[in-house]
Write an enzyme that holds these catalytic residues in place. Structure first.
Site, PDB file in Angstrom:
ATOM      1  N   HIS A  80      47.336  40.843  44.457  1.00 32.25           N
ATOM      2  CA  HIS A  80      46.310  41.653  43.785  1.00 32.25           C
ATOM      3  C   HIS A  80      46.106  41.112  42.385  1.00 32.25           C
ATOM      4  CE1 HIS A  80      46.524  44.677  46.952  1.00 32.25           C
ATOM      5  NE2 HIS A  80      47.843  44.535  46.893  1.00 32.25           N
ATOM      6  N   LEU A  81      44.872  41.096  41.965  1.00 26.08           N
ATOM      7  CA  LEU A  81      44.559  40.672  40.595  1.00 26.08           C
ATOM      8  C   LEU A  81      45.125  41.666  39.588  1.00 26.08           C
ATOM      9  CD1 LEU A  81      40.908  39.872  41.542  1.00 26.08           C
ATOM     10  CD2 LEU A  81      42.482  38.157  40.643  1.00 26.08           C
TER      11      LEU A  81
ATOM     12  N   TYR B 268      39.357  43.386  36.550  1.00 29.94           N
ATOM     13  CA  TYR B 268      39.534  42.219  37.414  1.00 29.94           C
ATOM     14  C   TYR B 268      39.260  40.882  36.721  1.00 29.94           C
ATOM     15  CZ  TYR B 268      39.709  45.818  41.014  1.00 29.94           C
ATOM     16  OH  TYR B 268      40.055  46.915  41.749  1.00 29.94           O
TER      17      TYR B 268
HETATM   18  C1  DQA Z   1      42.733  44.768  44.278  1.00 27.18           C
HETATM   19  C2  DQA Z   1      43.309  46.161  44.003  1.00 27.18           C
HETATM   20  C3  DQA Z   1      42.770  47.167  45.005  1.00 27.18           C
HETATM   21  O1  DQA Z   1      43.311  48.461  44.728  1.00 27.18           O
HETATM   22  C4  DQA Z   1      41.270  47.255  44.906  1.00 27.18           C
HETATM   23  O2  DQA Z   1      40.750  48.137  45.896  1.00 27.18           O
HETATM   24  C5  DQA Z   1      40.599  45.927  44.976  1.00 27.18           C
HETATM   25  C6  DQA Z   1      41.220  44.777  44.314  1.00 27.18           C
HETATM   26  C7  DQA Z   1      43.176  43.744  43.207  1.00 27.18           C
HETATM   27  O3  DQA Z   1      43.039  42.557  43.465  1.00 27.18           O
HETATM   28  O4  DQA Z   1      43.610  44.133  42.116  1.00 27.18           O
HETATM   29  O5  DQA Z   1      39.506  45.793  45.508  1.00 27.18           O
HETATM   30  O6  DQA Z   1      43.239  44.318  45.522  1.00 27.18           O
END
Ligand code: DQA
Length: 145
Positions: free
Chosen positions: A99-100, A22
């Site tokens: 999503h990141l 992340y």
């Molecule tokens: C997320 C991807 C999801 O699978 C994960 O549960 C997250 C972060 C992302 O930003 O990449 O908590 O949403």
């Protein structure tokens, strides 16, 4: 024009949470970057992060009349929450899912989203830039006649 930015569970830990996946940017840093883009676009942002599904749903119910759209990183709820999908459909707000990480390049369970098929768009894999691209796309779409 006002846009609601929703961050789901565990995103408050960004900066320290699994940095290889992340990155090292904090949530406050991401929000700050979004404010810069919002100023450029001439829109106002409201932010909420919650670790609780119901709080995110309540925010949609409470805010839908005063915002034009939603940028949402539903985090883990992406893959589990019919209720969040129903809330987004229920308030009829256009939204972009962000999503990141590239969820399609990770564990198989992350490849399914309960939201993607009803989203205006989906952006993933670009780190904090996913949010910025999502905001730009949403606002551009809302301004298109
Ligand atoms: C997320 C991807 C999801 O699978 C994960 O549960 C997250 C972060 C992302 O930003 O990449 O908590 O949403």
């Amino acid at each position: 024009m006002k846009i609601l930015v929703l961050h789901g569970p565990n995103l408050n830990l960004l900066g320290q949470r699994e940095p290889d996946t992340y990155g090292t940017q904090t949530l406050a840093g991401i929000n700050l970057g979004l404010q810069t883009v919002a100023a450029e676009l001439g829109v106002e942002l409201e932010f909420l992060q919650s670790n609780h599904e119901g709080v995110l749903i309540d925010a949609l119910h409470a805010r839908f009349a005063s915002v034009a759209g939603v940028v949402i990183n539903p985090a883990g709820l992406t893959h589990t929450s019919v209720a969040l999908r129903d809330a987004l459909l229920g308030v009829s707000l256009p939204f972009v899912e962000v999503h990141l990480s590239n969820v399609h390049a990770r564990e198989p369970f992350r490849r399914h989203s309960h939201l993607s098929d009803v989203a205006r768009g989906v952006v993933c894999g670009f780190g904090p830039m996913s949010y910025e691209l999502g905001l730009r796309g949403l606002v551009e779409g809302l301004r298109r006649p």
